[in-house]
Design a protein around this motif. Structure first.
Motif, PDB file in Angstrom:
ATOM      1  N   GLU A  10      12.456  57.070   7.231  1.00 20.17           N
ATOM      2  CA  GLU A  10      11.714  55.744   6.406  1.00 20.17           C
ATOM      3  C   GLU A  10      11.173  55.138   7.137  1.00 20.17           C
ATOM      4  O   GLU A  10      10.273  54.173   6.883  1.00 20.17           O
ATOM      5  CB  GLU A  10      12.983  55.261   5.463  1.00 20.17           C
ATOM      6  N   HIS A  11      11.559  54.975   8.497  1.00 17.32           N
ATOM      7  CA  HIS A  11      10.619  54.150   9.357  1.00 17.32           C
ATOM      8  C   HIS A  11       9.400  54.650   9.809  1.00 17.32           C
ATOM      9  O   HIS A  11       8.508  53.940  10.491  1.00 17.32           O
ATOM     10  CB  HIS A  11      11.588  53.886  10.801  1.00 17.32           C
ATOM     11  N   GLN A  12       8.935  55.729   9.201  1.00 19.39           N
ATOM     12  CA  GLN A  12       7.524  56.233   9.700  1.00 19.39           C
ATOM     13  C   GLN A  12       6.497  56.361   8.580  1.00 19.39           C
ATOM     14  O   GLN A  12       5.675  57.293   8.613  1.00 19.39           O
ATOM     15  CB  GLN A  12       8.090  57.851  10.398  1.00 19.39           C
ATOM     16  N   GLY A  20      18.700  58.125  11.145  1.00 14.48           N
ATOM     17  CA  GLY A  20      18.147  57.265  10.108  1.00 14.48           C
ATOM     18  C   GLY A  20      18.199  57.880   8.780  1.00 14.48           C
ATOM     19  O   GLY A  20      18.673  58.963   8.748  1.00 14.48           O
TER      20      GLY A  20
END
Length: 168
Positions: free
Chosen positions: A84-86, A153
Motif C-alpha cells: 500500500e506504500h507503493q 506491509g
C-alpha cells in the motif's frame, strides 16, 4: 432482454460495460518486468495464481503496450506484489511514456537478468511457458523459478479506477 428484480436493466456486452463491471472488482496490484535492450515493465491487476504444481501464474498484457515487444520474446519475467506504500510506483509503471526504471524507482538485476524491484511485498522470477492470444491482449503463463515472499506491509489494491488500501 428483461430487467431482473433488484439488478437494474441489463446492457449488451461492450468494452464500456466490461470496464464498468470490473471497476466493481477489487484487484491486487502487481508490476511485471522483463529484460530487453532496456528493461520494461507495467502495472498489472490481472495477475492470477494458476496452479501450485507446477507453480504457475498468469497475467494479461496488451499487444499495443510499449512492453509487449520485449514480453513477446522474453524467456523470464519478474512479478512483483506491491504494498500500500507503493501507490506512486504503481502509477509510474502504469503511465505511458514514463522512464519507469529511472529514480526514484529502486531496482536491481535479479535472477535470469530480470529487473527486480526493491521494497515490494513479494516477488517471483518466472519462466514464460505460454502466450495465449486473447483479443487485443496476450495471456502469459509463467512458471515460478525463484522468489522472495518476505516483504512487510499490506497489499495495494485497485478499485473504482484508483489505488486503495485494505481496511480493517
Amino acid at each position: 432482454m428483461t430487467a431482473t428484480p433488484d439488478l437494474g436493466t441489463p446492457e449488451l456486452a461492450s468494452p464500456d460495460l466490461l470496464r464498468s463491471v470490473f471497476r466493481q472488482h477489487a484487484a491486487g496490484v502487481a508490476v511485471v518486468t522483463a529484460r530487453g535492450e532496456h528493461p520494461v515493465g507495467f502495472t498489472a491487476t490481472s495477475l492470477n495464481s494458476v496452479a501450485a504444481e507446477p507453480p504457475l501464474v498468469s497475467f494479461g498484457v496488451g499487444t499495443s503496450s510499449s512492453s509487449w515487444p520485449v514480453l513477446a520474446d522474453a524467456g523470464h519475467v519478474g512479478v512483483h506484489i506491491l504494498g500500500e506504500h507503493q501507490e506512486e510506483l504503481a502509477a509510474t509503471f502504469a503511465r505511458s511514456g514514463a522512464d519507469r526504471f529511472a529514480p526514484p524507482t529502486a531496482w536491481r538485476t535479479g535472477p535470469e537478468g530480470v529487473p527486480v524491484l526493491d521494497g515490494v511485498l513479494a516477488w517471483l522470477v518466472c519462466r514464460v511457458v505460454a502466450r495465449v492470444p486473447a483479443g487485443d491482449h496476450r495471456i502469459l503463463i509463467a512458471q515460478a523459478v525463484v522468489g522472495d515472499p518476505a516483504g512487510s506491509g499490506r497489499p495495494l489494491l485497485y478499485h473504482q479506477g484508483r489505488f486503495n488500501a485494505l481496511r480493517d
